[in-house]
Write an enzyme that holds these catalytic residues in place. Sequence first.
Site, mmCIF file in Angstrom:
data_model
loop_
_atom_site.group_PDB
_atom_site.id
_atom_site.type_symbol
_atom_site.label_atom_id
_atom_site.label_comp_id
_atom_site.label_asym_id
_atom_site.label_seq_id
_atom_site.Cartn_x
_atom_site.Cartn_y
_atom_site.Cartn_z
ATOM 1 C CB SER A 1 -8.947 6.359 1.556
ATOM 2 O OG SER A 1 -8.125 6.407 2.833
ATOM 3 C CE1 TYR B 1 0.392 7.573 2.425
ATOM 4 C CE2 TYR B 1 1.181 5.569 1.816
ATOM 5 C CZ TYR B 1 0.313 6.227 2.502
ATOM 6 O OH TYR B 1 -0.876 5.773 3.005
ATOM 7 C CB ILE C 1 8.856 -6.764 8.048
ATOM 8 C CG1 ILE C 1 8.885 -5.094 8.013
ATOM 9 C CG2 ILE C 1 8.170 -7.216 6.830
ATOM 10 C CD1 ILE C 1 9.857 -4.618 6.921
ATOM 11 C CG ASP D 1 -1.835 1.124 1.627
ATOM 12 O OD1 ASP D 1 -2.771 1.047 0.740
ATOM 13 O OD2 ASP D 1 -1.149 2.158 1.952
#
EC number: 1.1.1.189
Length: 323
Positions: A166, A55, A277, A50
């Site tokens: 969103s 970003y 992660i 995503d």
Amino acid sequence: MDPKFQRVALSDGHFIPVLGFGTYAPEEVPKSKAMEATKIAIDAGFRHIDSAYFYKNEKEVGLAIRSKIADGTVKREDIFYTSKLWCTFHRPELVRPSLEDSLKNLQLDYVDLYIIHFPTALKPGVEIIPTDEHGKAIFDTVDICATWEAMEKCKDAGLAKSIGVSNFNRRQLEMILNKPGLKYKPVCNQVECHPYLNQGKLLEFCKSKGIVLVAYSALGSHREPEWVDQSAPVLLEDPLIGALAKKHQQTPALIALRYQLQRGIVVLAKSFTEKRIKENIQVFEFQLPSEDMKVIDSLNRNFRYVTADFAIGHPNYPFSDEY
């Protein structure tokens, strides 16, 4: 099938992996970190990545995805990639060029999911948040349904396999769902969602309309001062979540992620630390009994980390409604 690759059906027939890797990082984090972390995530088993125009890391994330395709770890069709339309591109004529810009940065032919990042349009231009001389964001007036029609055209053109939204509230979702001549409904609504803001009512509404809820800030959010109140409680330090982590011999983060999966929510896990992660993908290796789910439900306090103060006062500011 490997449980790591669990997917759910979207209303348009495509499938979304239930666990995603979030790539947002505060401004001061070097963009190269997003590239390294995305490679580690794909190696660990993440297949849903995503990102967003906002970003400013799509070049790096695209590079990571393409290097993992080049070395044979994955094929393009194994990866589910999400990008987002930023607020300064809501005018219908700007939607496709913005997606094409993302694709150029990514060096990919299509995105799997393209979503309207936020329902509030801002003045078009190069600035991410254009401001006046008083430092107040400059709003734009764009009909959200007109933006949506431009999104539908991106799907028809094959630039995005699926389209969604969103940070939309119920009223804004209904505006699109009730739009005359609607061609595709939003497949998802990506919102802040965690035990302190469990979005129960919005989740119920989305499920009733066949819209998948995708959770961001599922671990309680980064602590970036520009976006998050520094006195905000730290979710992963909550004693009840800590007690459940102990009981199940898991990390608090895994408890928070598992909680969402069991509610039928697609969840994004954001970490740039290799150890975490790899830990986060272990969310498929245990289950929470219903009494533990109820304990986590009880933590809800409708507390929002990401209040998007830049958009307060905009007619489409989404967080004034109950849900």
